[in-house]
Design an enzyme around this catalytic site. Structure first.
Site, PDB file in Angstrom:
ATOM      1  N   TYR A 174       0.766  -1.083  -0.205  1.00 30.97           N
ATOM      2  CA  TYR A 174       0.036   0.051   0.094  1.00 30.97           C
ATOM      3  C   TYR A 174       0.969   1.084   0.028  1.00 30.97           C
ATOM      4  O   TYR A 174       0.348   2.132  -0.434  1.00 30.97           O
ATOM      5  CB  TYR A 174      -0.720   0.033   1.338  1.00 30.97           C
ATOM      6  CG  TYR A 174      -2.131  -0.632   1.342  1.00 30.97           C
ATOM      7  CD1 TYR A 174      -2.298  -2.077   1.017  1.00 30.97           C
ATOM      8  CD2 TYR A 174      -3.215  -0.016   1.299  1.00 30.97           C
ATOM      9  CE1 TYR A 174      -3.298  -2.879   0.834  1.00 30.97           C
ATOM     10  CE2 TYR A 174      -4.653  -0.816   1.189  1.00 30.97           C
ATOM     11  CZ  TYR A 174      -4.833  -2.070   1.166  1.00 30.97           C
ATOM     12  OH  TYR A 174      -5.914  -2.779   0.984  1.00 30.97           O
TER      13      TYR A 174
ATOM     14  N   LYS B  20       3.011 -15.243   1.768  1.00 29.03           N
ATOM     15  CA  LYS B  20       3.446 -15.958   0.363  1.00 29.03           C
ATOM     16  C   LYS B  20       4.823 -16.257   0.468  1.00 29.03           C
ATOM     17  O   LYS B  20       5.383 -15.741  -0.773  1.00 29.03           O
ATOM     18  CB  LYS B  20       2.781 -15.202  -0.618  1.00 29.03           C
ATOM     19  CG  LYS B  20       2.820 -15.740  -2.038  1.00 29.03           C
ATOM     20  CD  LYS B  20       1.646 -16.846  -2.168  1.00 29.03           C
ATOM     21  CE  LYS B  20       1.832 -17.472  -3.501  1.00 29.03           C
ATOM     22  NZ  LYS B  20       1.096 -18.778  -3.558  1.00 29.03           N
TER      23      LYS B  20
ATOM     24  N   ASP C 206      -2.830 -18.035  -0.201  1.00 27.82           N
ATOM     25  CA  ASP C 206      -3.841 -18.836  -1.184  1.00 27.82           C
ATOM     26  C   ASP C 206      -4.465 -19.921  -0.350  1.00 27.82           C
ATOM     27  O   ASP C 206      -5.603 -20.287  -0.253  1.00 27.82           O
ATOM     28  CB  ASP C 206      -3.331 -19.229  -2.335  1.00 27.82           C
ATOM     29  CG  ASP C 206      -1.972 -19.830  -2.126  1.00 27.82           C
ATOM     30  OD1 ASP C 206      -1.467 -20.088  -1.050  1.00 27.82           O
ATOM     31  OD2 ASP C 206      -1.268 -20.617  -3.076  1.00 27.82           O
TER      32      ASP C 206
ATOM     33  N   ASP D 210      -6.279  -7.145   4.273  1.00 27.03           N
ATOM     34  CA  ASP D 210      -7.374  -6.612   3.805  1.00 27.03           C
ATOM     35  C   ASP D 210      -8.444  -7.493   3.012  1.00 27.03           C
ATOM     36  O   ASP D 210      -9.575  -7.322   3.325  1.00 27.03           O
ATOM     37  CB  ASP D 210      -6.708  -5.531   2.697  1.00 27.03           C
ATOM     38  CG  ASP D 210      -7.991  -4.700   1.991  1.00 27.03           C
ATOM     39  OD1 ASP D 210      -8.862  -4.325   2.424  1.00 27.03           O
ATOM     40  OD2 ASP D 210      -8.177  -4.838   0.675  1.00 27.03           O
TER      41      ASP D 210
ATOM     42  N   ASP E 221     -12.183  -9.261   4.384  1.00 30.93           N
ATOM     43  CA  ASP E 221     -13.567  -9.145   3.354  1.00 30.93           C
ATOM     44  C   ASP E 221     -14.044 -10.659   3.439  1.00 30.93           C
ATOM     45  O   ASP E 221     -15.235 -10.838   3.559  1.00 30.93           O
ATOM     46  CB  ASP E 221     -13.371  -8.652   1.909  1.00 30.93           C
ATOM     47  CG  ASP E 221     -13.582  -7.201   2.213  1.00 30.93           C
ATOM     48  OD1 ASP E 221     -13.488  -6.470   3.331  1.00 30.93           O
ATOM     49  OD2 ASP E 221     -13.941  -6.403   1.214  1.00 30.93           O
TER      50      ASP E 221
HETATM   51  C1  IPM Z   1     -10.279  -1.254   4.054  1.00 30.25           C
HETATM   52  C2  IPM Z   1     -10.467  -0.671   2.908  1.00 30.25           C
HETATM   53  C3  IPM Z   1      -9.439   0.175   2.585  1.00 30.25           C
HETATM   54  C4  IPM Z   1      -8.195  -0.518   2.491  1.00 30.25           C
HETATM   55  C5  IPM Z   1      -9.545   1.199   1.199  1.00 30.25           C
HETATM   56  C6  IPM Z   1     -10.756   1.745   1.176  1.00 30.25           C
HETATM   57  C7  IPM Z   1      -8.315   2.184   0.853  1.00 30.25           C
HETATM   58  O1  IPM Z   1     -10.778  -1.552   1.743  1.00 30.25           O
HETATM   59  O2  IPM Z   1     -10.424  -0.431   5.155  1.00 30.25           O
HETATM   60  O3  IPM Z   1     -10.257  -2.428   4.257  1.00 30.25           O
HETATM   61  O4  IPM Z   1      -7.849  -1.303   1.539  1.00 30.25           O
HETATM   62  O5  IPM Z   1      -7.496  -0.764   3.496  1.00 30.25           O
HETATM   63 MN    MN Z   2     -10.938  -3.610   2.668  1.00 25.40          MN
END
Ligand code: IPM
Ligand code: MN
Length: 350
Positions: free
Chosen positions: A141, A186, A219, A243, A247
């Site tokens: 990032y 990884k 993975d 990240d 999710d």
């Molecule tokens: C999160 C979001 C952010 C990230 C984005 C919006 C930059 O997806 O907080 O997980 O990738 O960190």
């Molecule tokens: Mn995110």
């Protein structure tokens, strides 16, 4: 106690869920006799529109003066041209880095009341309670970037000290839990991952031999998170892998609208945000789930203000509301209440 909290409602459904968190905070303030000063500041797309910057100077100052920051969400189609000079997400990354909040904690729990919402079969979900520790201000990032018409570059870098300090956060959590860390990398491909594996192993061997560490390739981790989620307790990951995996893991709960997060630095200061993002598709429809935001508030009370009883009161209220069969639209197709009714019900339970 007296405390100052900076509110960054941001974009999309951010302001809608922030309103509900404030409602709950005011009830906590009264019931437990505290005095909270709340300052609103511009952040994200709305800040670009009004000031030209997603993280304007005034917002930076208000964040630094506060005991903690509560953040809604940033971004939306209006600001998503990939070639735009500045994007709302840039503000988020700049803020994380500027405030030094290197540890992102994301807790994934299953709620018995929501078990049918998950796309995963019930029998895999019982007892799932995972805390992700995601490194937040390093890695790909923040590495050097380059973009030309026919070429692009993102550099991923980690140093030993960055890996050690995030490992330490995972250790402190695992000491209160099952004393086992699953570290994601990884290492079969990436140099940063090889260093990550070496440093985490050595840090535990030298300092905390009682904590077990298992290294898992990212993975494979995506697969095991779905096939045996109950085997995960504390998960340690770099910025990008953390990240993506969080999710994915939110689907174990059944809705990303339920997930809270804390971004912590070296002192008690922290930035707290739901992980759902700005969800522009449902903005203004009064159907957003405020629970992720209200649970982020509960993390704020616990971590930054040391108000554990108050944090528990919020968590319990959410459990009780779900037990009463009160759901937002993401949790029930047939029978749902609005964002503000959900906030009211939680506030009433407290
Ligand atoms: C999160 C979001 C952010 C990230 C984005 C919006 C930059 O997806 O907080 O997980 O990738 O960190
Ligand atoms: Mn995110």
């Amino acid at each position: 106690m007296k405390a100052t909290i900076t509110l960054l409602p941001g974009d999309g459904i951010g302001p809608e869920v922030t309103d509900e968190a404030v409602k709950v905070l005011r009830v906590i303030e009264e019931k437990f006799h505290h005095s909270f000063t709340l300052n609103n500041a511009l952040f994200g797309g709305i800040a670009i529109d009004q000031t030209g910057s997603p993280y304007p100077q005034e917002t930076q100052d208000l964040c630094k003066q506060a005991d903690a920051v509560l953040l809604g969400a940033v971004g939306g189609p209006k600001w998503s041209d990939p070639r735009a000079k500045t994007r709302p997400e840039k503000g988020l990354l700049d803020m994380r880095s500027d405030l030094g909040v290197y540890a992102n904690l994301r807790q994934i729990r299953t709620y018995p009341q929501l078990i049918d919402n998950s796309p995963i079969k019930k029998e895999y979900l019982e007892g799932v309670d995972i805390i992700f520790v995601r490194e937040l201000i390093g890695g790909i990032y923040f590495g050097e970037k380059e973009r030309r018409d026919d070429y692009a570059k993102d550099v991923c870098e980690y140093s030993t000290s960055e890996i050690e300090r995030i490992t330490d956060v995972a250790v402190k959590l695992s000491q209160q839990r099952k004393k086992k860390i699953i570290s994601i990398d990884k290492a079969n491909v990436m140099a940063t991952s090889q260093l990550w594996r070496e440093v985490t192993t050595k840090y535990l061997e030298d300092n905390f031999p009682e904590i077990e560490i298992e290294h898992m390739l990212v993975d494979a981790a995506t697969m095991h998170l779905l096939s045996r989620p109950a085997d995960f307790d504390v998960v340690l990951a770099d910025n990008l892998f953390g990240d993506i995996l969080t999710d994915e893991a939110s689907m174990l709960t059944g809705s990303i609208g339920m997930i809270a997060s804390a971004c912590l630095g070296d002192n008690n200061f922290g930035v707290y945000e739901p992980i759902h993002g700005s969800a522009p598709d449902i903005q203004g429809k009064a159907i957003a789930n405020p629970c992720g935001m209200i649970l982020s508030l509960s993390m704020l009370l616990r971590h930054s203000l040391d108000l554990n009883e108050e944090a528990i009161a919020i968590e319990q209220a959410i459990h009780n509301v779900l037990n009463d069969g009160i759901f937002t639209a993401d949790l029930s197709k047939s029978n749902s209440v609005s964002t503000s009714t959900m906030g009211d019900k939680i506030a009433q339970k407290i």
